[in-house]
Design an enzyme around this catalytic site. Structure first.
Site, PDB file in Angstrom:
ATOM      1  N   SER A 344      40.782  22.952  25.182  1.00 11.11           N
ATOM      2  CA  SER A 344      41.758  22.195  25.931  1.00 11.11           C
ATOM      3  C   SER A 344      41.599  22.377  27.439  1.00 11.11           C
ATOM      4  O   SER A 344      40.597  22.005  28.009  1.00 11.11           O
ATOM      5  CB  SER A 344      43.153  22.610  25.444  1.00 11.11           C
ATOM      6  N   LYS A 369      38.734  20.249  22.151  1.00  6.88           N
ATOM      7  CA  LYS A 369      40.041  19.589  22.165  1.00  6.88           C
ATOM      8  C   LYS A 369      40.068  18.655  23.371  1.00  6.88           C
ATOM      9  O   LYS A 369      40.186  19.092  24.502  1.00  6.88           O
ATOM     10  CB  LYS A 369      41.171  20.612  22.281  1.00  6.88           C
TER      11      LYS A 369
END
Length: 455
Positions: A344, A369
């Site tokens: 992320s 992600k």
């Protein structure tokens, strides 16, 4: 019971969440409000309206049409709040994305009851109290999107889970004898929570022994007090190939919290004053957090108006997010460490530093992600997770389900001197200095210095 009107900010948000990402200012302002990077895919936003979560008899759910201005409304007769949340969860599940969900107030009170247990992966960056103190086992957990299994992304250093031998990549199979098949990360988190001094029994499948029965073990973990600190740092003495003794600033960033950028800036200033001439930024097992924090940390290392990340809306429009007259704190050589636990916002930061030529990446391919998710707290204390954009690196590399491949794999095989020889050249061998990834990073810093490529 009469039902309260849904003419609320929630519906306004639903109507405005048609992802008008063709306006860069709106996107940047939205990110500034606390979007998190998370692997998810959503196309609808729900608005909940009832007087009392404990005694709800009916529920209105409003979904914005993707291209039409009107809002679709359905009314369901429901006898409890749990039934309401269950109905919404069922609708969101049809999207086929395990990370698109609503979390009931029972699961969002980490902010007000910060002494309860393990923190939710999705909410941990901005729902945990500012003091960073918890009572729990110290795990970052998530549903692995490719398998649907609950896996450990990382453990808080020196936490009960870490001391019990739980490692990143371990799959959670049972909690207190209950199978976790089909259970999401929030539900698993609730089962792991509890007061310090109590314990929880977890059955895990070691990620290093996939497919082997011997890899399954049962662990009793005592819950305890956990202090979350996003940054740790030290000076690593380093002898260059020509014999000079230099100082490498080592910075470990474990999460992208609201204070991450300020803490990072203070840390770099301290290391500069202590004579650091090069840096290793360790993002291994950092599962992400606030996107804005990742962008702010990137600006600590970059100059000018560089592109930090590209956001792609659901219509496919690509929108670069650039710095404005940035001024890096230091221009010393930089290596960033990543691995399969880097996800992320970690991938946003690593991509920004790499694609702008600021850092060499060392380690293993990252998690992958590649979606930006907003988390909206509704009026009853529940929270709704909604994907607002996909992100690409500054060089337009797709990250979602792909990850970032580092420039150099984390192995000492490519070093001209064997590991034992290198270790003998160090006056004192700490756990960091014996870390093969850090040894490779030091080698890459030497290469940067010899080529004069420090940015």
């Amino acid at each position: 019971m009469p039902m309260r009107s849904c003419a609320s900010d929630n519906v306004k948000l639903a109507e405005s969440s048609k992802l008008q990402l063709n306006n860069r200012k709106d996107l940047i302002e939205s990110i500034a409000k606390g979007f998190v990077g998370f692997a998810a895919a959503a196309t609808a936003l729900a608005s909940i309206c009832f007087d009392s979560p404990a005694f709800a008899e009916s529920l209105t759910v409003a979904f914005p049409a993707s291209r039409a201005p009107e809002t679709m409304v359905e009314i369901f007769p429901l006898k409890s709040a749990d039934a309401a949340y269950g109905k919404i969860s069922g609708m969101l599940s049809t999207l086929g994305d395990p990370f698109t969900r609503i979390i009931s107030p029972k699961k969002t009170h980490c902010r007000n009851v910060s002494n309860k247990g393990i923190y939710l992966q999705e909410y941990q960056s901005f729902r945990i109290g500012s003091d960073g103190n918890l009572q729990g086992v110290g795990l970052f957990i998530s549903v692995e999107p490719r398998t649907g299994h609950l896996v450990v992304l990382s453990c808080v250093e020196d936490s009960p889970a870490a001391r019990a031998g739980i490692h990143e990549g371990d799959e959670l199979i049972e909690i207190n004898g209950e199978r976790l098949d089909g259970i999401d990360s929030e539900a698993a988190a609730l089962k792991l929570r509890g007061r310090a001094g109590t314990s929880v029994t977890v059955k895990v499948h070691s990620g290093k022994d996939v497919g082997r029965e011997s890899g399954i073990r049962e662990v009793n973990i005592p819950r305890g007090y956990i202090k979350l600190s996003p940054i740790s740092r030290t000076i690593i003495p380093h002898r260059t190939p020509d014999g000079h003794l230099t100082k490498t600033g080592y910075v470990k960033l474990s999460a992208f919290s609201q204070t991450a950028a300020a803490d990072m800036a203070n840390t770099i200033h301290e290391l500069e004053s202590e004579g650091a001439h090069s840096y290793i930024l360790d993002l291994r097992n950092n599962p992400g957090g606030l996107v804005k924090a990742g962008l702010d940390v990137a600006q600590i290392w970059l100059d000018g108006d560089e592109t930090l990340v590209n956001a792609v809306d659901r219509e496919g429009h690509t929108l670069p997010i650039n710095m404005v007259d940035g001024h890096a704190i230091t221009h010393d050589p930089l290596v960033v460490l990543v691995n399969e636990g880097s996800a992320s916002a970690s991938e946003i930061l690593a991509g920004a530093l790499h694609d702008n030529g600021r850092a060499i990446l060392v380690g293993h391919k990252t998690f992958g992600k590649g979606k930006i998710q907003s988390v909206t707290e509704l009026h009853d204390g529940s929270a709704l997770f909604v994907t607002v954009a996909k992100y690409l690196s500054p060089a337009l590399h797709d990250i979602d389900h792909v990850g970032i491949t580092p420039d150099v794999q984390c192995t000492t095989d490519m070093l001209s001197s064997p590991k034992e020889s290198l270790l003998k050249n160090k006056s004192s061998v700490s756990s960091l200095e014996a870390d093969s990834c850090i040894m490779v990073a030091e080698h890459e810093l030497d290469v940067q210095e010899s080529r004069g490529t420090a940015s």
